[in-house]
Write an enzyme that holds these catalytic residues in place. Sequence first.
Site, PDB file in Angstrom:
ATOM      1  N   SER A 166      34.452 -20.661  -9.780  1.00  0.00           N
ATOM      2  CA  SER A 166      34.893 -19.581 -10.669  1.00  0.00           C
ATOM      3  C   SER A 166      33.766 -19.283 -11.636  1.00  0.00           C
ATOM      4  O   SER A 166      32.900 -20.144 -11.869  1.00  0.00           O
ATOM      5  CB  SER A 166      36.123 -20.036 -11.472  1.00  0.00           C
ATOM      6  OG  SER A 166      36.350 -19.170 -12.577  1.00  0.00           O
ATOM      7  N   TYR A 179      41.589 -25.985 -16.414  1.00  0.00           N
ATOM      8  CA  TYR A 179      41.022 -25.150 -15.348  1.00  0.00           C
ATOM      9  C   TYR A 179      39.494 -25.089 -15.456  1.00  0.00           C
ATOM     10  O   TYR A 179      38.775 -25.312 -14.474  1.00  0.00           O
ATOM     11  CB  TYR A 179      41.628 -23.749 -15.445  1.00  0.00           C
ATOM     12  CG  TYR A 179      41.202 -22.815 -14.343  1.00  0.00           C
ATOM     13  CD1 TYR A 179      41.861 -22.804 -13.113  1.00  0.00           C
ATOM     14  CD2 TYR A 179      40.139 -21.927 -14.518  1.00  0.00           C
ATOM     15  CE1 TYR A 179      41.473 -21.939 -12.103  1.00  0.00           C
ATOM     16  CE2 TYR A 179      39.747 -21.058 -13.513  1.00  0.00           C
ATOM     17  CZ  TYR A 179      40.424 -21.060 -12.308  1.00  0.00           C
ATOM     18  OH  TYR A 179      40.033 -20.196 -11.305  1.00  0.00           O
TER      19      TYR A 179
END
Length: 281
Positions: A166, A179
């Site tokens: 990401s 995350y």
Amino acid sequence: MVTDPFTARLPRRTIPRVLNGQVALVTGASSGLGKATAIGLAAAGAKVVVNYIGPITAADEVVREIGEAGGEALAIEANVAAESEVMAMFTAAVKHFGALHILVNNAGMQRDAALVDMTLDQWNTVIGVNLTGQFLCAREATRIYLRQGINPEISAAAGKIICISSVHEVIPWAGHVNYASSKGGIMMLMKTMAQELAHHRIRVNSVAPGAIRTPINREAWSTPEAYEKLLKLMPYQRIGEPDDIAHAVVWLASEGADYVTGATLFVDGGMTLYPGFEDNG
Ligand code: BGC
């Protein structure tokens, strides 16, 4: 420039058939990026294992779509955070398709909370799926690649691992510490594996998506107001589509990328370009 990016969709871009004869396993392939990637790999000629968790309906749909397009796919359920399930999945995959050449470590989730409110369970769940899951699957794939060795008729590499990371492997993300930590971890997991495995001709790379139109971030794009706000983070002035990620994964898995290992390919419309400085800061 797209004038109405909220409703704009890209025309379908054809995936090149560069993976004929290869077998790929995509984790979390029943929705979002995993689904698009599984379909993309099949369009490129690979046979695909569609990993999923929970009811089989959505994974079946992916298998059906691949079959209707002339490809071959098999759905296998496994929680990527559970070692025995992962091991059983890889055994079943090789039993069915006879080999494995590509792993796409895609399964990922968010359980958002402010640091002070985050429970240990929220932390462990996200680290378990996003980071430990990638470790377990990469380990099993590597064991298979080492056993198989190189078949030059199929690929110059013994195997390929593509980690879906990401932009948050480099962009800190308040309210998402579990995350962001998992994605930062994936960066070093990927690079260390790449360093360790290069001499076996196993290539390990990451694709780092920015904001892509999937269920994980629906609230960031599903209203015009939210979308307007999101555009401020994206110099390219459109949200990413799952296909954008599929194209990148197919290329990284292909022979065209044979000299690429240890790299993170950001597919983010410029989100990591510090867009706040676009206007002189
Ligand atoms: C997250 C999305 C987010 C994007 C950009 C992704 O990794 O899963 O929710 O929109 O990063 O911030």
